[in-house]
Design an enzyme around this catalytic site. Structure first.
Site, PDB file in Angstrom:
ATOM      1  N   GLU A 105     -24.946  -5.936 -10.164  1.00  0.00           N
ATOM      2  CA  GLU A 105     -26.146  -6.428  -9.468  1.00  0.00           C
ATOM      3  C   GLU A 105     -26.947  -7.363 -10.374  1.00  0.00           C
ATOM      4  OE1 GLU A 105     -27.765  -7.021  -6.969  1.00  0.00           O
ATOM      5  OE2 GLU A 105     -27.942  -5.374  -5.545  1.00  0.00           O
ATOM      6  N   ASP A 106     -27.708  -8.210  -9.739  1.00  0.00           N
ATOM      7  CA  ASP A 106     -28.607  -9.086 -10.487  1.00  0.00           C
ATOM      8  C   ASP A 106     -29.910  -8.369 -10.814  1.00  0.00           C
ATOM      9  OD1 ASP A 106     -29.215  -8.966  -7.792  1.00  0.00           O
ATOM     10  OD2 ASP A 106     -29.585 -11.102  -7.546  1.00  0.00           O
ATOM     11  N   ASP A 109     -35.074  -3.805  -7.459  1.00  0.00           N
ATOM     12  CA  ASP A 109     -36.526  -3.791  -7.308  1.00  0.00           C
ATOM     13  C   ASP A 109     -36.934  -2.415  -6.804  1.00  0.00           C
ATOM     14  OD1 ASP A 109     -39.159  -4.278  -6.795  1.00  0.00           O
ATOM     15  OD2 ASP A 109     -38.863  -5.839  -5.319  1.00  0.00           O
ATOM     16  N   PHE A 158     -42.141 -11.761  -9.470  1.00  0.00           N
ATOM     17  CA  PHE A 158     -41.012 -12.323  -8.756  1.00  0.00           C
ATOM     18  C   PHE A 158     -40.296 -13.299  -9.674  1.00  0.00           C
ATOM     19  CE2 PHE A 158     -38.562 -14.649  -5.638  1.00  0.00           C
ATOM     20  CZ  PHE A 158     -38.081 -13.603  -4.873  1.00  0.00           C
ATOM     21  N   ARG A 171     -31.161 -20.631  -7.786  1.00  0.00           N
ATOM     22  CA  ARG A 171     -30.019 -19.815  -8.231  1.00  0.00           C
ATOM     23  C   ARG A 171     -29.294 -20.459  -9.407  1.00  0.00           C
ATOM     24  NH1 ARG A 171     -29.139 -15.687  -4.523  1.00  0.00           N
ATOM     25  NH2 ARG A 171     -29.362 -16.205  -2.334  1.00  0.00           N
TER      26      ARG A 171
HETATM   27  P1  IMP Z   1     -34.365  -3.761  -3.590  1.00  0.00           P
HETATM   28  O1  IMP Z   1     -33.664  -3.200  -2.393  1.00  0.00           O
HETATM   29  O2  IMP Z   1     -35.862  -3.725  -3.421  1.00  0.00           O
HETATM   30  O3  IMP Z   1     -33.939  -3.152  -4.904  1.00  0.00           O
HETATM   31  O4  IMP Z   1     -34.054  -5.311  -3.594  1.00  0.00           O
HETATM   32  C1  IMP Z   1     -32.963  -5.839  -4.226  1.00  0.00           C
HETATM   33  C2  IMP Z   1     -32.719  -7.260  -3.794  1.00  0.00           C
HETATM   34  O5  IMP Z   1     -33.940  -7.960  -3.539  1.00  0.00           O
HETATM   35  C3  IMP Z   1     -32.044  -8.007  -4.917  1.00  0.00           C
HETATM   36  O6  IMP Z   1     -30.644  -7.899  -4.852  1.00  0.00           O
HETATM   37  C4  IMP Z   1     -32.551  -9.420  -4.716  1.00  0.00           C
HETATM   38  O7  IMP Z   1     -31.731 -10.091  -3.789  1.00  0.00           O
HETATM   39  C5  IMP Z   1     -33.927  -9.233  -4.113  1.00  0.00           C
HETATM   40  N1  IMP Z   1     -34.995  -9.311  -5.148  1.00  0.00           N
HETATM   41  C6  IMP Z   1     -35.793  -8.321  -5.583  1.00  0.00           C
HETATM   42  N2  IMP Z   1     -36.657  -8.749  -6.518  1.00  0.00           N
HETATM   43  C7  IMP Z   1     -36.380 -10.071  -6.687  1.00  0.00           C
HETATM   44  C8  IMP Z   1     -36.936 -11.085  -7.549  1.00  0.00           C
HETATM   45  O8  IMP Z   1     -37.850 -10.870  -8.359  1.00  0.00           O
HETATM   46  N3  IMP Z   1     -36.390 -12.320  -7.438  1.00  0.00           N
HETATM   47  C9  IMP Z   1     -35.379 -12.615  -6.574  1.00  0.00           C
HETATM   48  N4  IMP Z   1     -34.826 -11.689  -5.760  1.00  0.00           N
HETATM   49  C10 IMP Z   1     -35.324 -10.436  -5.814  1.00  0.00           C
END
Ligand code: IMP
Length: 185
Positions: A105-106, A109, A158, A171
């Site tokens: 994963e990148d 959050d 963000f 990206r």
């Molecule tokens: P989660 O379900 O809240 O953990 O969200 C995960 C996904 O939200 C990641 O795989 C990203 O695609 C997107 N995301 C969450 N935070 C960021 C950020 O700071 N920048 C860009 N994408 C984000």
């Protein structure tokens, strides 16, 4: 692209990690993963599209053969937050039963997307499922899913670059930076 190619200096507030810092950290993570998985084959599962760059550098830093597969999921959410309601846009090509799966994963959050993904993959009877993420935000610490490999813990901002987007842009930025609020508000 480099930081100076971003239209306005004001859009990117701060460089959090340079390309070199990211690649160095991924090399360390690869060494740890290689040792942990001694004697076991790894199937890397990248989550499109954000994890493309992480996958490319992490996979190449591993001193062994690995297989790679991809999933694309969409998490419904408002603006910059996800909701945990997930839909599969592209499923794996591989049958993961009996395989050692490492999700790449990148960023994590809230962790909602990943919790869903782990449960979904576990239902396919893999030998194991672990998670490697380059970035983790503070809220993710509350999630019940254990994240085995974390590149960097970052504050609640963000961020874009190195695969991470805002509205499909940034990206291809080499570094990771924080996006100024005026861009996404
Ligand atoms: P989660 O379900 O809240 O953990 O969200 C995960 C996904 O939200 C990641 O795989 C990203 O695609 C997107 N995301 C969450 N935070 C960021 C950020 O700071 N920048 C860009 N994408 C984000």
């Amino acid at each position: 692209m480099e930081r100076e190619h971003v239209e306005s200096d004001l859009d990117l507030e701060q460089t959090l990690f340079t390309e070199e810092q990211i690649v160095d950290r991924l090399r360390e993570m690869a060494a740890e993963i290689d040792a942990d998985y001694e004697g076991r084959d790894i199937l890397l599962v990248g989550v499109l599209k954000g994890a493309v760059m992480v996958m490319a550098d992490l996979a190449r830093a591993l001193p062994r053969h690995v297989e790679m597969d991809w999933m694309a999921v969409s998490s419904y959410g408002s603006g910059t937050k996800s909701s945990g309601v997930v839909r599969i846009l592209k499923d794996l090509d591989t049958d993961i039963a009996g395989r050692h799966v490492l999700i790449v994963e990148d960023i994590i959050d809230t962790g909602l997307t990943l919790s869903w993904l782990v449960a979904n993959l576990r239902s396919r009877h893999p030998a194991s499922v672990e998670i490697a993420t380059l970035l983790r935000k503070p809220d993710a610490l509350q999630m019940e899913v254990d994240v085995k490999y974390v590149g960097f813990d970052i504050p609640n901002a963000f961020v874009v670059g190195y695969g991470l987007d805002f509205s499909e842009k940034y990206r291809n930025l080499r570094c990771i930076g924080t996006l100024a609020e005026h861009v996404y508000r």
